[in-house]
Design a protein around this motif. Sequence first.
Motif, PDB file in Angstrom:
ATOM      1  N   UNK A   1      42.199  49.562 -26.274  1.00 34.38           N
ATOM      2  CA  UNK A   1      42.697  49.522 -24.908  1.00 34.38           C
ATOM      3  C   UNK A   1      41.588  49.181 -23.924  1.00 34.38           C
ATOM      4  N   UNK A   2      40.379  49.760 -24.145  1.00 36.48           N
ATOM      5  CA  UNK A   2      39.238  49.455 -23.276  1.00 36.48           C
ATOM      6  C   UNK A   2      38.852  47.994 -23.388  1.00 36.48           C
ATOM      7  N   UNK A   3      38.814  47.473 -24.631  1.00 36.37           N
ATOM      8  CA  UNK A   3      38.463  46.074 -24.853  1.00 36.37           C
ATOM      9  C   UNK A   3      39.471  45.149 -24.189  1.00 36.37           C
ATOM     10  N   UNK A   4      40.730  45.479 -24.304  1.00 41.04           N
ATOM     11  CA  UNK A   4      41.771  44.658 -23.698  1.00 41.04           C
ATOM     12  C   UNK A   4      41.654  44.659 -22.178  1.00 41.04           C
ATOM     13  N   UNK A   5      41.355  45.825 -21.604  1.00 41.79           N
ATOM     14  CA  UNK A   5      41.190  45.894 -20.155  1.00 41.79           C
ATOM     15  C   UNK A   5      40.003  45.061 -19.693  1.00 41.79           C
ATOM     16  N   UNK A   6      38.893  45.114 -20.459  1.00 49.42           N
ATOM     17  CA  UNK A   6      37.734  44.307 -20.103  1.00 49.42           C
ATOM     18  C   UNK A   6      38.021  42.813 -20.194  1.00 49.42           C
ATOM     19  N   UNK A   7      38.765  42.402 -21.216  1.00 49.97           N
ATOM     20  CA  UNK A   7      39.108  40.993 -21.371  1.00 49.97           C
ATOM     21  C   UNK A   7      39.971  40.504 -20.217  1.00 49.97           C
ATOM     22  N   UNK A   8      40.926  41.323 -19.806  1.00 50.91           N
ATOM     23  CA  UNK A   8      41.781  40.944 -18.688  1.00 50.91           C
ATOM     24  C   UNK A   8      40.964  40.816 -17.408  1.00 50.91           C
ATOM     25  N   UNK A   9      40.030  41.741 -17.192  1.00 57.23           N
ATOM     26  CA  UNK A   9      39.188  41.679 -15.999  1.00 57.23           C
ATOM     27  C   UNK A   9      38.312  40.431 -16.012  1.00 57.23           C
ATOM     28  N   UNK A  10      37.758  40.055 -17.180  1.00 57.47           N
ATOM     29  CA  UNK A  10      36.899  38.884 -17.286  1.00 57.47           C
ATOM     30  C   UNK A  10      37.683  37.603 -17.015  1.00 57.47           C
ATOM     31  N   UNK A  11      38.889  37.534 -17.578  1.00 56.55           N
ATOM     32  CA  UNK A  11      39.723  36.359 -17.333  1.00 56.55           C
ATOM     33  C   UNK A  11      40.076  36.236 -15.858  1.00 56.55           C
TER      34      UNK A  11
END
Length: 245
Positions: free
Chosen positions: A197-207
């Motif tokens: 979940x943390x990784x997914x949140x970081x990916x969304x923020x980066x995009x």
Amino acid sequence: MLPLLLLLLAAAHGLANLTYVPTLASTPLGGLTTTSTFVLEQPRCVFTELQDDAVIWLVVAIPEAVENFNNSMGPGTPERAFQSFPDRAHAYMTLNTTILNYPCPKPPGEITVLRVGSETSCIKDKTRPTCNGPLPSPGPYRVKFLALDGSKPVAETAWSEPITLRTAQLLSSIPATGSGHSAGMIALTSIVSILFAILLAGLVAMLGFWGSDTYGGSSTFSKPEAVTVRRYNTHHVYDQPAARL
């Protein structure tokens, strides 16, 4: 010796001993036994020789009271009060009705059951000794139906087999290993889920950051500067007339 005397007394008073044995209901609805209730089949086509005004009672007793049970102790007496059961009263009587409410044969599709222990409003009400209150423990219990003509017993069924209720489980006794998985496996799965979940949140923020940067470079236009046109007037300079040819 005492049970034999009771049987002889019953025969002398014209008490009909019926062979019917009360049983738990066979309905597929579920919940036949809970932690404080159980569901019986109604005694349809059992008391066929009774007068219409005879009252049929359900007797609930602890197993120790069955052998020496005294039918002459009627409903509402201290010895048959629900509020004293099972400590001072080893049996109580409840769910009284007439034979008219047990028609024979029963209509097709009709659910004909009795839920014992479903009434909660009279648990402590001593003015209602025939309360159909929740059973105080898992039991076991035994039951029978007893018909009275006034205060006189006229017919009774056999006693049921012992009925044991469900036991509530303490939270600490419920195993933490659901579906055959160990506690370690469950903990590992939880950790992996959180990291994902943390990784997914970081990916969304980066995009989101990259997207805003791209749109900023391609859609920002510089505002054209205003051009100032100065007008010069030449002093003492006039248009000369065209030369004549």
